[in-house]
Design an enzyme around this catalytic site. Sequence first.
Site, mmCIF file in Angstrom:
data_model
loop_
_atom_site.group_PDB
_atom_site.id
_atom_site.type_symbol
_atom_site.label_atom_id
_atom_site.label_comp_id
_atom_site.label_asym_id
_atom_site.label_seq_id
_atom_site.Cartn_x
_atom_site.Cartn_y
_atom_site.Cartn_z
ATOM 1 N N HIS A 133 0.857 -1.181 0.000
ATOM 2 C CA HIS A 133 0.000 0.000 0.000
ATOM 3 C C HIS A 133 0.896 1.235 0.000
ATOM 4 O O HIS A 133 2.024 1.206 0.504
ATOM 5 C CB HIS A 133 -0.870 -0.024 1.256
ATOM 6 C CG HIS A 133 -1.970 0.983 1.293
ATOM 7 N ND1 HIS A 133 -1.746 2.312 1.580
ATOM 8 C CD2 HIS A 133 -3.316 0.863 1.106
ATOM 9 C CE1 HIS A 133 -2.890 2.962 1.578
ATOM 10 N NE2 HIS A 133 -3.856 2.110 1.280
ATOM 11 N N ASP A 176 2.997 -4.416 8.194
ATOM 12 C CA ASP A 176 1.757 -3.693 7.966
ATOM 13 C C ASP A 176 0.627 -4.713 8.088
ATOM 14 O O ASP A 176 0.388 -5.512 7.183
ATOM 15 C CB ASP A 176 1.778 -3.051 6.575
ATOM 16 C CG ASP A 176 0.447 -2.414 6.186
ATOM 17 O OD1 ASP A 176 -0.513 -2.484 6.984
ATOM 18 O OD2 ASP A 176 0.359 -1.863 5.068
ATOM 19 N N LYS A 190 -10.834 -0.980 9.897
ATOM 20 C CA LYS A 190 -10.931 -2.144 9.028
ATOM 21 C C LYS A 190 -11.367 -3.393 9.789
ATOM 22 O O LYS A 190 -11.560 -4.448 9.177
ATOM 23 C CB LYS A 190 -9.582 -2.399 8.338
ATOM 24 C CG LYS A 190 -9.127 -1.257 7.432
ATOM 25 C CD LYS A 190 -7.792 -1.554 6.801
ATOM 26 C CE LYS A 190 -7.249 -0.375 6.020
ATOM 27 N NZ LYS A 190 -8.063 -0.019 4.844
ATOM 28 N N CYS A 245 -4.622 2.332 -3.893
ATOM 29 C CA CYS A 245 -3.445 2.929 -3.234
ATOM 30 C C CYS A 245 -2.215 2.042 -3.376
ATOM 31 O O CYS A 245 -1.394 1.941 -2.465
ATOM 32 C CB CYS A 245 -3.724 3.198 -1.755
ATOM 33 S SG CYS A 245 -5.073 4.335 -1.453
#
Length: 423
Positions: free
Chosen positions: A122, A199, A225, A376
């Site tokens: 990302h 991440d 999320k 992204c």
Amino acid sequence: MGTPQQLASTFDVATVRGDFPTLSGSLAYFDSVASSLTPRPVIDAMTEYYTSYRANVHRGSYDLSMRASQRFDDALTTIARFLNASTEEIVLTSNTTTAINLVAATLDFEPGDEIVLSNLEHTSNMAPWMRIANKQGVNVRWYNADRDGSFDLDTFRGLLSDRTKLVTLAHVTNILGNRLPVEEIGAICRERGVLFLIDAAQSAPHLPLDVSKLNCDFLAFSGHKMLGPTGIGVLYIRRQYAVSLTPGVLGGGTIDTTACAAPTLDGCVLSDCSFTSLPDKWQAGTPPIAEALGLAAAIDYLTALGLDNLAAHERQLMHQLCTGLSRIDGVELYGPPDPADRVAVVSFNIAGRDFTEVGQLLNDSYGVAVRAGQHCALNYFFNELHEEDSRAGNVRASLYLYNTADEVDRLVAAVADIAAQGA
């Protein structure tokens, strides 16, 4: 919402859906990878704070502040337990992006140091490191995944050198939904003395996370999320580095102002100051209090539901969705060929149809919400997938605990209908 025992013993999607007020209409929501929906217990936890004990934490000796502080500390304990970490290793940020940027602002690099990234990252786990590379003469080495996103550990080992300072990778990619072998990657980094950042924005909503097994030094994820509110992220910092590093962001609460050794303000340097104890050393300013309570409630909800139950539900829907889409003429799927190797994400295109148009049609004509775009991600990865198209991107459908088999059938039928219409 059922009791924890009821939720853990059985997964009834109809009961779960009753906890989500946004699902009261006819919309089929397949964009949870971008932002999940919010159940009532999360909303209630935040509302209670604002209506019953709205005050700052760790700042006052009056009842409201002390009650808020206790609830906040309890929430921090819940978040730490979710990662099998200690509260001293937990920093609250506004999202994953901010957490990664905090690490980037904290670490010291020298010209010639190397950072290893993948082409599946990302933008949030790419741009901060590219900025450092451009400003400080740091070299970025890329792991270039192929079309299905598979990760080869021997190829990864070949990217490491004695100048590698940091490896920073997504646990689950938001483009293809493939899962990287982060435990093995972390073990290699630990053996080489290389810092490792995960991440976990796309894994935290779906997979159990144990930082002691992941062999990571830093891990970041977002609340929005995984059923929680927007405006809160979590950064795990392994205690060794939480103690030894100087935070890249300083402010109220991080400095022990009573222990400053500077004789005058003009002569003050940072080494004259003492940091507050962990985790306050890393928490500059007022933290996201209501959001922390909401995230803790989201974690409690997922824990009561059972991540194993969630995984089983998602595997069934994933197989149904991938199988259905793969049978439609003109539809190309991206990512791992085996649905069992995917976590939540199915990306696809329809031959001859613009991905943005497909996304709009799914919404306007079929009441299906998906994401259409480049998500992204790095442009050249998409250009590798679509060599002939400078506007390369795709349609992305993502699954979560409130999606149903009927909704998947509805999405597949809508895609088949659009594909049959031609360009």
